[in-house]
Design an enzyme around this catalytic site. Structure first.
Site, PDB file in Angstrom:
ATOM      1  N   GLU A  88       0.861  -1.120  -0.105  1.00  0.00           N
ATOM      2  CA  GLU A  88       0.102   0.031  -0.011  1.00  0.00           C
ATOM      3  C   GLU A  88       0.825   1.238   0.001  1.00  0.00           C
ATOM      4  O   GLU A  88       0.565   2.264  -0.618  1.00  0.00           O
ATOM      5  CB  GLU A  88      -0.845  -0.060   1.471  1.00  0.00           C
ATOM      6  CG  GLU A  88      -2.296  -1.010   1.060  1.00  0.00           C
ATOM      7  CD  GLU A  88      -2.783  -1.310   2.249  1.00  0.00           C
ATOM      8  OE1 GLU A  88      -4.087  -1.302   2.034  1.00  0.00           O
ATOM      9  OE2 GLU A  88      -2.286  -1.193   3.455  1.00  0.00           O
ATOM     10  N   GLU A 108      -4.116  -9.525   3.218  1.00  0.00           N
ATOM     11  CA  GLU A 108      -4.912  -9.395   4.241  1.00  0.00           C
ATOM     12  C   GLU A 108      -6.018 -10.398   4.569  1.00  0.00           C
ATOM     13  O   GLU A 108      -6.378 -11.108   5.556  1.00  0.00           O
ATOM     14  CB  GLU A 108      -5.430  -8.064   4.314  1.00  0.00           C
ATOM     15  CG  GLU A 108      -4.473  -7.067   4.790  1.00  0.00           C
ATOM     16  CD  GLU A 108      -3.489  -6.411   3.554  1.00  0.00           C
ATOM     17  OE1 GLU A 108      -2.846  -5.488   3.954  1.00  0.00           O
ATOM     18  OE2 GLU A 108      -3.374  -7.007   2.573  1.00  0.00           O
TER      19      GLU A 108
END
Length: 234
Positions: A88, A108
């Site tokens: 990210e 995730e």
């Protein structure tokens, strides 16, 4: 959270310092750019019922890849694993240079979480939707070569050449007027949030600043005099 807060403060310093024109972000060593969230830290704090970490009084809780707007160029030099929050962070940069052994992914969902640090929003905006959804829904990792193929990575190089290559990209940016570079980034990023017809007819703040700058006079003058321009950033 303390790490992300520290990064936020560092990049605010970069954003606010007029002498800093380009940032290069990389990891230490040769194993990882960033493997993302510290799951052991998270599990231990949740199990212990520890209150959520908060920044010192008077300081923002913002993070570099969420609550941060900067129109200066940022280059990620990815030197290994860029997973979860690490990916990210790279996605939040403008240019990504990757070492050959680098790996990218948003794993995730495999640990009961979501790529909530911008991954679920930035990835579908930067690659075709089906490719993004394939990565988001499976948590699978991709190689540097695949990341380059789908348009996430600008260049792949041997690890030994990684930072040097990022610096070469920065040097190419330095050849351009800094206000022109920032105006270009501002218009491109904010324009993505608008319909094309609206973006085409919008004048953005840094573009106005650029047109009134000394550099907007220096550029054409240097070209006509056949000499390198002397950019001042104002």
């Amino acid at each position: 959270p303390p790490c992300m807060h520290e990064m936020w403060k560092i990049f605010c310093d970069f954003r606010d310092d007029p002498e800093m024109w380009v940032a290069i972000l990389t990891g230490a060593g040769d194993k990882a750019f960033s493997a993302g969230n510290d799951l052991k830290y998270q599990a231990e704090t949740v199990a212990a019922g520890t209150p959520r970490w908060t920044p010192p009084v008077g300081e923002s809780s913002g993070s570099f890849h969420l609550d941060f707007e900067c129109h200066k160029p940022m280059i990620a030099a990815v030197n290994g694993y860029a997973l979860g929050g690490g990916f990210e962070i790279a996605l939040a940069c403008d240019i990504i240079i990757a070492a050959e052994h680098s790996t990218f992914g948003l794993p995730e969902p495999t640990v009961g979480l979501i790529a909530g640090g911008g991954g679920v929003h930035r990835l579908p905006r930067q690659v075709p939707r089906k490719i993004a959804m394939g990565m988001l829904l499976t948590g699978r990792h991709i190689t540097a070569e695949e990341a380059y193929r789908i348009g996430i990575v600008n260049e792949i190089v041997p690890l030994a050449d990684l930072v040097l290559t990022a610096e070469k990209w920065a040097a190419e940016i330095f050849r351009c007027a800094p206000l022109s570079v920032r105006a270009s980034k501002e218009a491109a990023m904010k324009g993505l949030e608008m319909p094309l017809s609206e973006a085409l007819h919008t004048t953005f703040p840094i573009s106005e600043q650029m047109r009134a700058s000394e550099d907007s006079v220096e550029g054409p003058l240097a070209f006509s005099e056949k000499r390198p321009p002397n950019w001042k950033g104002r």
